[in-house]
Design a protein around this motif. Sequence first.
Motif, PDB file in Angstrom:
ATOM      1  N   GLU A 116      33.968   4.895  51.817  1.00 50.69           N
ATOM      2  CA  GLU A 116      34.077   6.347  51.672  1.00 50.69           C
ATOM      3  C   GLU A 116      34.768   6.937  52.543  1.00 50.69           C
ATOM      4  O   GLU A 116      33.641   7.000  53.813  1.00 50.69           O
ATOM      5  CB  GLU A 116      33.106   6.336  50.642  1.00 50.69           C
ATOM      6  CG  GLU A 116      33.262   6.347  49.589  1.00 50.69           C
ATOM      7  CD  GLU A 116      32.322   7.050  49.118  1.00 50.69           C
ATOM      8  OE1 GLU A 116      32.407   8.821  48.849  1.00 50.69           O
ATOM      9  OE2 GLU A 116      31.306   6.994  48.069  1.00 50.69           O
ATOM     10  N   ILE A 117      36.062   6.496  53.817  1.00 54.41           N
ATOM     11  CA  ILE A 117      36.597   7.108  55.155  1.00 54.41           C
ATOM     12  C   ILE A 117      36.988   8.913  54.579  1.00 54.41           C
ATOM     13  O   ILE A 117      37.952   8.717  53.969  1.00 54.41           O
ATOM     14  CB  ILE A 117      37.479   6.092  55.300  1.00 54.41           C
ATOM     15  CG1 ILE A 117      36.727   4.916  55.607  1.00 54.41           C
ATOM     16  CG2 ILE A 117      37.875   7.076  57.357  1.00 54.41           C
ATOM     17  CD1 ILE A 117      35.041   4.951  56.353  1.00 54.41           C
ATOM     18  N   GLU A 118      36.816   9.064  55.798  1.00 56.69           N
ATOM     19  CA  GLU A 118      37.238  11.186  56.042  1.00 56.69           C
ATOM     20  C   GLU A 118      37.702  10.958  57.237  1.00 56.69           C
ATOM     21  O   GLU A 118      36.957  10.711  58.048  1.00 56.69           O
ATOM     22  CB  GLU A 118      35.618  11.722  55.650  1.00 56.69           C
ATOM     23  CG  GLU A 118      35.325  11.725  54.242  1.00 56.69           C
ATOM     24  CD  GLU A 118      34.260  12.761  53.885  1.00 56.69           C
ATOM     25  OE1 GLU A 118      34.637  13.228  55.049  1.00 56.69           O
ATOM     26  OE2 GLU A 118      33.598  12.767  53.038  1.00 56.69           O
ATOM     27  N   GLU A 121      32.523   7.486  57.481  1.00 54.33           N
ATOM     28  CA  GLU A 121      32.052   6.599  56.703  1.00 54.33           C
ATOM     29  C   GLU A 121      31.391   7.120  56.250  1.00 54.33           C
ATOM     30  O   GLU A 121      29.889   7.855  57.124  1.00 54.33           O
ATOM     31  CB  GLU A 121      31.815   5.518  56.945  1.00 54.33           C
ATOM     32  CG  GLU A 121      31.160   4.371  55.555  1.00 54.33           C
ATOM     33  CD  GLU A 121      31.800   2.699  55.952  1.00 54.33           C
ATOM     34  OE1 GLU A 121      31.339   1.970  54.737  1.00 54.33           O
ATOM     35  OE2 GLU A 121      31.270   2.452  56.809  1.00 54.33           O
ATOM     36  N   VAL A 122      30.715   7.343  55.217  1.00 54.24           N
ATOM     37  CA  VAL A 122      30.164   7.921  54.490  1.00 54.24           C
ATOM     38  C   VAL A 122      29.303   7.106  53.623  1.00 54.24           C
ATOM     39  O   VAL A 122      30.223   5.974  53.051  1.00 54.24           O
ATOM     40  CB  VAL A 122      30.640   8.916  53.179  1.00 54.24           C
ATOM     41  CG1 VAL A 122      29.258  10.234  52.299  1.00 54.24           C
ATOM     42  CG2 VAL A 122      31.474  10.436  53.480  1.00 54.24           C
ATOM     43  N   LEU A 123      28.286   7.073  53.777  1.00 55.40           N
ATOM     44  CA  LEU A 123      27.382   6.123  52.903  1.00 55.40           C
ATOM     45  C   LEU A 123      26.681   7.307  52.108  1.00 55.40           C
ATOM     46  O   LEU A 123      24.659   6.886  52.301  1.00 55.40           O
ATOM     47  CB  LEU A 123      26.673   5.213  54.277  1.00 55.40           C
ATOM     48  CG  LEU A 123      27.122   4.726  55.688  1.00 55.40           C
ATOM     49  CD1 LEU A 123      26.226   4.363  56.099  1.00 55.40           C
ATOM     50  CD2 LEU A 123      28.011   4.094  55.088  1.00 55.40           C
ATOM     51  N   PRO A 124      26.886   7.068  50.961  1.00 57.17           N
ATOM     52  CA  PRO A 124      26.201   7.402  50.072  1.00 57.17           C
ATOM     53  C   PRO A 124      24.447   7.265  49.381  1.00 57.17           C
ATOM     54  O   PRO A 124      24.860   5.534  49.885  1.00 57.17           O
ATOM     55  CB  PRO A 124      27.124   7.663  48.690  1.00 57.17           C
ATOM     56  CG  PRO A 124      27.514   6.273  49.145  1.00 57.17           C
ATOM     57  CD  PRO A 124      28.301   6.156  50.239  1.00 57.17           C
ATOM     58  N   ALA A 125      23.525   7.367  49.351  1.00 59.06           N
ATOM     59  CA  ALA A 125      21.928   6.995  48.475  1.00 59.06           C
ATOM     60  C   ALA A 125      23.021   6.743  47.529  1.00 59.06           C
ATOM     61  O   ALA A 125      21.661   5.864  46.503  1.00 59.06           O
ATOM     62  CB  ALA A 125      21.259   7.874  49.066  1.00 59.06           C
ATOM     63  N   HIS A 126      23.836   7.040  46.968  1.00 58.36           N
ATOM     64  CA  HIS A 126      23.509   6.736  45.331  1.00 58.36           C
ATOM     65  C   HIS A 126      24.442   6.208  45.159  1.00 58.36           C
ATOM     66  O   HIS A 126      25.876   6.222  45.630  1.00 58.36           O
ATOM     67  CB  HIS A 126      23.623   8.573  44.799  1.00 58.36           C
ATOM     68  CG  HIS A 126      22.497   9.100  44.820  1.00 58.36           C
ATOM     69  ND1 HIS A 126      21.094   9.000  44.095  1.00 58.36           N
ATOM     70  CD2 HIS A 126      22.095  10.185  45.521  1.00 58.36           C
ATOM     71  CE1 HIS A 126      20.318   9.312  44.281  1.00 58.36           C
ATOM     72  NE2 HIS A 126      20.763  10.572  45.509  1.00 58.36           N
ATOM     73  N   GLY A 181      19.161  11.383  52.090  1.00 55.50           N
ATOM     74  CA  GLY A 181      19.169   9.475  51.517  1.00 55.50           C
ATOM     75  C   GLY A 181      20.863   9.368  52.661  1.00 55.50           C
ATOM     76  O   GLY A 181      20.958   8.486  52.774  1.00 55.50           O
ATOM     77  N   SER A 182      21.860  10.334  51.528  1.00 55.66           N
ATOM     78  CA  SER A 182      23.637   9.473  52.383  1.00 55.66           C
ATOM     79  C   SER A 182      23.302   9.680  53.854  1.00 55.66           C
ATOM     80  O   SER A 182      22.317  10.947  54.605  1.00 55.66           O
ATOM     81  CB  SER A 182      24.470  10.343  51.829  1.00 55.66           C
ATOM     82  OG  SER A 182      24.048   9.875  50.019  1.00 55.66           O
ATOM     83  N   SER A 183      23.784   9.389  54.482  1.00 51.59           N
ATOM     84  CA  SER A 183      24.187   9.342  56.073  1.00 51.59           C
ATOM     85  C   SER A 183      25.677   9.027  55.961  1.00 51.59           C
ATOM     86  O   SER A 183      26.807   8.757  55.260  1.00 51.59           O
ATOM     87  CB  SER A 183      23.501   8.360  56.618  1.00 51.59           C
ATOM     88  OG  SER A 183      23.876   6.079  56.316  1.00 51.59           O
ATOM     89  N   LEU A 184      26.389   9.751  57.338  1.00 55.64           N
ATOM     90  CA  LEU A 184      27.553   9.326  58.346  1.00 55.64           C
ATOM     91  C   LEU A 184      27.761   8.582  59.016  1.00 55.64           C
ATOM     92  O   LEU A 184      26.779   8.832  60.678  1.00 55.64           O
ATOM     93  CB  LEU A 184      27.695  10.871  58.728  1.00 55.64           C
ATOM     94  CG  LEU A 184      27.603  11.837  57.245  1.00 55.64           C
ATOM     95  CD1 LEU A 184      28.634  13.420  58.076  1.00 55.64           C
ATOM     96  CD2 LEU A 184      28.446  11.770  55.792  1.00 55.64           C
ATOM     97  N   LEU A 185      28.538   7.481  58.794  1.00 53.66           N
ATOM     98  CA  LEU A 185      28.636   6.709  60.219  1.00 53.66           C
ATOM     99  C   LEU A 185      29.502   7.155  60.977  1.00 53.66           C
ATOM    100  O   LEU A 185      30.897   7.170  60.598  1.00 53.66           O
ATOM    101  CB  LEU A 185      28.594   5.387  59.891  1.00 53.66           C
ATOM    102  CG  LEU A 185      29.037   4.077  61.204  1.00 53.66           C
ATOM    103  CD1 LEU A 185      27.806   4.193  61.896  1.00 53.66           C
ATOM    104  CD2 LEU A 185      29.567   2.515  59.995  1.00 53.66           C
ATOM    105  N   ILE A 186      29.880   8.015  62.240  1.00 53.63           N
ATOM    106  CA  ILE A 186      30.834   7.936  62.745  1.00 53.63           C
ATOM    107  C   ILE A 186      30.426   7.688  64.097  1.00 53.63           C
ATOM    108  O   ILE A 186      29.871   7.707  65.288  1.00 53.63           O
ATOM    109  CB  ILE A 186      30.486   9.444  63.292  1.00 53.63           C
ATOM    110  CG1 ILE A 186      30.544   9.907  61.842  1.00 53.63           C
ATOM    111  CG2 ILE A 186      31.652  10.118  63.990  1.00 53.63           C
ATOM    112  CD1 ILE A 186      30.550  12.129  61.508  1.00 53.63           C
ATOM    113  N   PRO A 187      31.627   7.414  65.247  1.00 56.28           N
ATOM    114  CA  PRO A 187      32.954   6.686  63.745  1.00 56.28           C
ATOM    115  C   PRO A 187      32.992   5.014  62.820  1.00 56.28           C
ATOM    116  O   PRO A 187      31.769   4.608  63.661  1.00 56.28           O
ATOM    117  CB  PRO A 187      34.082   5.901  65.161  1.00 56.28           C
ATOM    118  CG  PRO A 187      32.762   5.692  66.419  1.00 56.28           C
ATOM    119  CD  PRO A 187      32.066   6.507  66.155  1.00 56.28           C
ATOM    120  N   ALA A 188      33.862   5.099  61.713  1.00 53.14           N
ATOM    121  CA  ALA A 188      33.993   4.852  60.662  1.00 53.14           C
ATOM    122  C   ALA A 188      33.834   2.632  61.731  1.00 53.14           C
ATOM    123  O   ALA A 188      34.306   2.858  62.711  1.00 53.14           O
ATOM    124  CB  ALA A 188      34.158   4.395  60.218  1.00 53.14           C
TER     125      ALA A 188
END
Length: 367
Positions: A231-233, A249-254, A267-274
């Motif tokens: 999931e990329i933004e 990148e969104v790294l959702p916990a669910h 829970g969820s985290s963001l990976l920047i840059p993807a």
Amino acid sequence: MDDHKQNVVLLFGGRSGEHEVSLNSAQSIYKAIDRNRYSVETIGINKQGQWFWGVLPEEIIKNGFPEINEGIQVTLVIDPTNPHFMTIDGRPLPNQGKFDLIFPVLHGPYGEDGTLQGLLEMANVPYVGSGVLGSSLGMDKDRMKAVFLEKNLPLARYVTLLRSEFLDGPELCLNKIEEKIGYPCFVKPANLGSSVGISKAHHREELMDALKTAAIFDRKIVVEETIIGQEIEVSVLGNDAPIASLPGEVLPAHEFYTYEAKYSNIGSSLLIPANLEDLVIKSLQSMAIEAFRAVEANGLGRVDFFVTPQNEIFLNEINTLPGFTEISMYPKLWEATGIPYSELIDRLIALGLERFQDRQNCKISRT
């Protein structure tokens, strides 16, 4: 008001299901805006749609809105020659209620969907963000996708249903979705953001429940196939010559990026840059700008994608007034790209004033 500063009105709250998100976004902007450049007034809109002058987002988060007889209720005077705010009870306002620009931080219906923008256009005032068309197309997932398809942008398969169709023939709707989309699939209200009312259905029973949930929030329901991938933004900034940020990148916990995950930071985290190949990054940035232009957005927008393990890109949606909290992807992506939060606010204000001046250069009649 300091004559050397621009007078900005921060407008937040609103009637939508994203009311609390708006409060958090406004709180972050209020803390970060450069007080050496701007005088800041605040107007909070409660869930009943009443406008209150001088309320602060942090105080509302803690204590809620004032009672109607305790707050300073205001309205916007729709006079294109002299737009200003006035109090309902006749009390005076600083600078006679005049201002240089409105910074709307209203997510969802009655704030991000073109309705507020129409009001501001009627009053002839500068404001941050997209106009009526860009806002309305950016809010309606069905019409947004139709415009994206016209521009040959890659989308996942989807089906749109009216609530009346579902209520009149639920079994026919279920059959149609199973035939055209299959499982698992995402069910969404067409005109909400921040994952409100969104469900993932893995079988017929879940699909029925998901449709019922979405139908609570909107008369139009969009059902999309599930794309397996990252999931990329990408954040976009500009008017006629927009630029795109590095992707995150969104790294959702669910199973998907829920409302709670977006704004609780649990829970969820963001990976920047993807973690993506350079060619994929360039394609995403180019496509984000195409999507921004396709809906005729202005100022800001966050464009969401899926990238498969085979590096195939699917455009999901654009948000023309994305979350602006301290943990929101939009400002964090620009920070990683080289534009700090406070400077980003400066640029958005400048873009709002630029768009307003551009509109003033257009004649609306021959006389």
